[in-house]
Design a protein around this motif. Structure first.
Motif, PDB file in Angstrom:
ATOM      1  N   THR A  23       2.944  -9.100  -1.301  1.00  0.00           N
ATOM      2  CA  THR A  23       2.138  -8.267  -2.181  1.00  0.00           C
ATOM      3  C   THR A  23       1.513  -7.155  -1.358  1.00  0.00           C
ATOM      4  O   THR A  23       1.039  -7.388  -0.248  1.00  0.00           O
ATOM      5  N   ALA A  24       1.516  -5.953  -1.920  1.00  0.00           N
ATOM      6  CA  ALA A  24       0.925  -4.808  -1.230  1.00  0.00           C
ATOM      7  C   ALA A  24       0.332  -3.847  -2.245  1.00  0.00           C
ATOM      8  O   ALA A  24       0.783  -3.777  -3.390  1.00  0.00           O
ATOM      9  N   TYR A  25      -0.683  -3.130  -1.810  1.00  0.00           N
ATOM     10  CA  TYR A  25      -1.198  -1.993  -2.557  1.00  0.00           C
ATOM     11  C   TYR A  25      -0.644  -0.753  -1.883  1.00  0.00           C
ATOM     12  O   TYR A  25      -0.781  -0.590  -0.668  1.00  0.00           O
ATOM     13  N   VAL A  26      -0.021   0.103  -2.651  1.00  0.00           N
ATOM     14  CA  VAL A  26       0.493   1.360  -2.125  1.00  0.00           C
ATOM     15  C   VAL A  26      -0.381   2.463  -2.697  1.00  0.00           C
ATOM     16  O   VAL A  26      -0.464   2.640  -3.917  1.00  0.00           O
ATOM     17  N   ARG A  47       4.725  -6.147  -5.908  1.00  0.00           N
ATOM     18  CA  ARG A  47       5.067  -7.519  -5.521  1.00  0.00           C
ATOM     19  C   ARG A  47       6.566  -7.526  -5.260  1.00  0.00           C
ATOM     20  O   ARG A  47       7.349  -7.291  -6.173  1.00  0.00           O
ATOM     21  N   ALA A  48       6.932  -7.789  -4.014  1.00  0.00           N
ATOM     22  CA  ALA A  48       8.328  -7.689  -3.592  1.00  0.00           C
ATOM     23  C   ALA A  48       8.789  -8.994  -2.938  1.00  0.00           C
ATOM     24  O   ALA A  48       7.967  -9.789  -2.498  1.00  0.00           O
ATOM     25  N   PRO A  49      10.113  -9.177  -2.843  1.00  0.00           N
ATOM     26  CA  PRO A  49      10.628 -10.393  -2.203  1.00  0.00           C
ATOM     27  C   PRO A  49      10.349 -10.454  -0.704  1.00  0.00           C
ATOM     28  O   PRO A  49      10.256 -11.531  -0.138  1.00  0.00           O
ATOM     29  N   GLY A  50      10.229  -9.308  -0.052  1.00  0.00           N
ATOM     30  CA  GLY A  50       9.994  -9.313   1.393  1.00  0.00           C
ATOM     31  C   GLY A  50       9.806  -7.913   1.917  1.00  0.00           C
ATOM     32  O   GLY A  50       9.754  -6.935   1.160  1.00  0.00           O
ATOM     33  N   THR A  51       9.742  -7.805   3.260  1.00  0.00           N
ATOM     34  CA  THR A  51       9.453  -6.521   3.882  1.00  0.00           C
ATOM     35  C   THR A  51      10.566  -5.503   3.684  1.00  0.00           C
ATOM     36  O   THR A  51      10.292  -4.311   3.542  1.00  0.00           O
ATOM     37  N   ALA A  85      12.531  -5.128   1.096  1.00  0.00           N
ATOM     38  CA  ALA A  85      12.396  -4.582  -0.262  1.00  0.00           C
ATOM     39  C   ALA A  85      11.188  -3.658  -0.351  1.00  0.00           C
ATOM     40  O   ALA A  85      11.274  -2.584  -0.962  1.00  0.00           O
ATOM     41  N   LEU A  86      10.075  -4.037   0.275  1.00  0.00           N
ATOM     42  CA  LEU A  86       8.889  -3.180   0.254  1.00  0.00           C
ATOM     43  C   LEU A  86       9.171  -1.855   0.961  1.00  0.00           C
ATOM     44  O   LEU A  86       8.787  -0.792   0.479  1.00  0.00           O
ATOM     45  N   ARG A  87       9.850  -1.920   2.092  1.00  0.00           N
ATOM     46  CA  ARG A  87      10.221  -0.700   2.811  1.00  0.00           C
ATOM     47  C   ARG A  87      11.060   0.210   1.917  1.00  0.00           C
ATOM     48  O   ARG A  87      10.823   1.416   1.825  1.00  0.00           O
ATOM     49  N   ASP A  88      12.026  -0.353   1.197  1.00  0.00           N
ATOM     50  CA  ASP A  88      12.876   0.429   0.301  1.00  0.00           C
ATOM     51  C   ASP A  88      12.060   1.036  -0.834  1.00  0.00           C
ATOM     52  O   ASP A  88      12.243   2.200  -1.178  1.00  0.00           O
ATOM     53  N   ILE A  89      11.157   0.259  -1.379  1.00  0.00           N
ATOM     54  CA  ILE A  89      10.316   0.754  -2.476  1.00  0.00           C
ATOM     55  C   ILE A  89       9.497   1.954  -2.012  1.00  0.00           C
ATOM     56  O   ILE A  89       9.460   2.988  -2.672  1.00  0.00           O
ATOM     57  N   VAL A  90       8.842   1.820  -0.866  1.00  0.00           N
ATOM     58  CA  VAL A  90       7.950   2.884  -0.395  1.00  0.00           C
ATOM     59  C   VAL A  90       8.738   4.086   0.120  1.00  0.00           C
ATOM     60  O   VAL A  90       8.513   5.219  -0.318  1.00  0.00           O
ATOM     61  N   LEU A  91       9.667   3.851   1.028  1.00  0.00           N
ATOM     62  CA  LEU A  91      10.333   4.971   1.690  1.00  0.00           C
ATOM     63  C   LEU A  91      11.452   5.597   0.866  1.00  0.00           C
ATOM     64  O   LEU A  91      11.618   6.819   0.889  1.00  0.00           O
ATOM     65  N   ALA A  92      12.220   4.780   0.153  1.00  0.00           N
ATOM     66  CA  ALA A  92      13.359   5.330  -0.589  1.00  0.00           C
ATOM     67  C   ALA A  92      13.033   5.650  -2.046  1.00  0.00           C
ATOM     68  O   ALA A  92      13.573   6.607  -2.600  1.00  0.00           O
ATOM     69  N   ARG A  93      12.181   4.867  -2.660  1.00  0.00           N
ATOM     70  CA  ARG A  93      11.927   5.079  -4.088  1.00  0.00           C
ATOM     71  C   ARG A  93      10.703   5.952  -4.339  1.00  0.00           C
ATOM     72  O   ARG A  93      10.761   6.929  -5.065  1.00  0.00           O
ATOM     73  N   THR A 137       1.948   8.407   1.251  1.00  0.00           N
ATOM     74  CA  THR A 137       1.578   7.048   0.844  1.00  0.00           C
ATOM     75  C   THR A 137       0.894   6.344   2.007  1.00  0.00           C
ATOM     76  O   THR A 137       1.084   6.708   3.173  1.00  0.00           O
ATOM     77  N   ARG A 138       0.108   5.350   1.661  1.00  0.00           N
ATOM     78  CA  ARG A 138      -0.437   4.387   2.612  1.00  0.00           C
ATOM     79  C   ARG A 138      -0.218   3.019   1.989  1.00  0.00           C
ATOM     80  O   ARG A 138      -0.449   2.844   0.798  1.00  0.00           O
ATOM     81  N   THR A 139       0.220   2.054   2.776  1.00  0.00           N
ATOM     82  CA  THR A 139       0.521   0.730   2.259  1.00  0.00           C
ATOM     83  C   THR A 139      -0.422  -0.284   2.879  1.00  0.00           C
ATOM     84  O   THR A 139      -0.563  -0.339   4.105  1.00  0.00           O
ATOM     85  N   TRP A 140      -1.070  -1.063   2.023  1.00  0.00           N
ATOM     86  CA  TRP A 140      -1.962  -2.125   2.466  1.00  0.00           C
ATOM     87  C   TRP A 140      -1.344  -3.460   2.065  1.00  0.00           C
ATOM     88  O   TRP A 140      -1.143  -3.729   0.871  1.00  0.00           O
ATOM     89  N   LEU A 141      -1.045  -4.305   3.039  1.00  0.00           N
ATOM     90  CA  LEU A 141      -0.502  -5.627   2.754  1.00  0.00           C
ATOM     91  C   LEU A 141      -1.628  -6.557   2.321  1.00  0.00           C
ATOM     92  O   LEU A 141      -2.739  -6.492   2.840  1.00  0.00           O
ATOM     93  N   VAL A 142      -1.329  -7.425   1.383  1.00  0.00           N
ATOM     94  CA  VAL A 142      -2.296  -8.411   0.891  1.00  0.00           C
ATOM     95  C   VAL A 142      -1.978  -9.742   1.563  1.00  0.00           C
ATOM     96  O   VAL A 142      -0.859 -10.244   1.435  1.00  0.00           O
TER      97      VAL A 142
END
Length: 174
Positions: free
Chosen positions: A84-87, A126-130, A132-140, A150-155
């Motif tokens: 889980t992360a807040y972007v 909420r992603a399956p792992g790092t 997927a989160l990397r793809d969401i933030v950097l690619a999507r 963006t700034r990403t905060w991991l929960v």
């Protein structure tokens, strides 16, 4: 949801203000928030009114948009979404409509809110792992026209407060 309390609210109007709800309505909302599958009979017993009264009140609250649906609460980690992360996203000021419409369709985005302050919007992801989160933030997210940064905060752990669906505070790590 034993600790859920609601302030007095004004009557509903076209500007989106809330409908007037009494103590019985609030009790119904507490019970349904704790168990949306509860039968109307059990609900009537719990709030100490007749079944017909509960049916009428629930129907009215659905029609008024107070109750917007009945859903299941899902444990993200057990559903395969253990990260889980807040972007936090900064956007071009004139791009908020386009950006919000596009970002709502990004996979794994659970919630998006425009906010005031140092950033323009906050996304709960909420992603399956790092990976997927990397793809969401950097690619999507960064691919969306109008997104500046963006700034990403991991929960590490989440706790539900008294107003969260499900009731009292939880200490389950996600």
């Amino acid at each position: 949801m034993d600790h859920l309390s609601f302030p007095a609210l004004p009557d509903a109007d076209p500007a989106g203000r809330s409908a007037a709800l009494d103590d019985v309505d609030h009790a119904i909302l507490r019970e349904l928030s704790a168990d949306g599958r509860m039968s109307m009979r059990a609900l009537a017993e719990r709030v100490r009114v007749s079944r017909s009264n509960v049916y009428a009140r629930v129907e009215r609250m659905v029609e008024d948009g107070v109750i917007t649906g009945f859903t299941a609460r899902i444990d993200p980690a057990r559903a395969g979404l253990g990260l889980t992360a807040y972007v936090l996203v900064t956007i071009d000021q004139n791009a908020w409509r386009t950006v919000s419409g596009t970002l709502c369709d990004v996979p794994y985005v659970q919630h998006l809110a425009f906010v005031g302050g140092d950033v323009d919007l906050i996304m709960l992801v909420r992603a399956p792992g790092t990976a997927a989160l990397r793809d969401i933030v950097l690619a999507r997210i960064h691919a969306v026209e109008g997104v500046r940064s963006t700034r990403t905060w991991l929960v590490f752990e989440e706790q539900a407060g008294p107003l969260a669906p499900g009731g009292t505070a939880s200490h389950d790590a996600v």
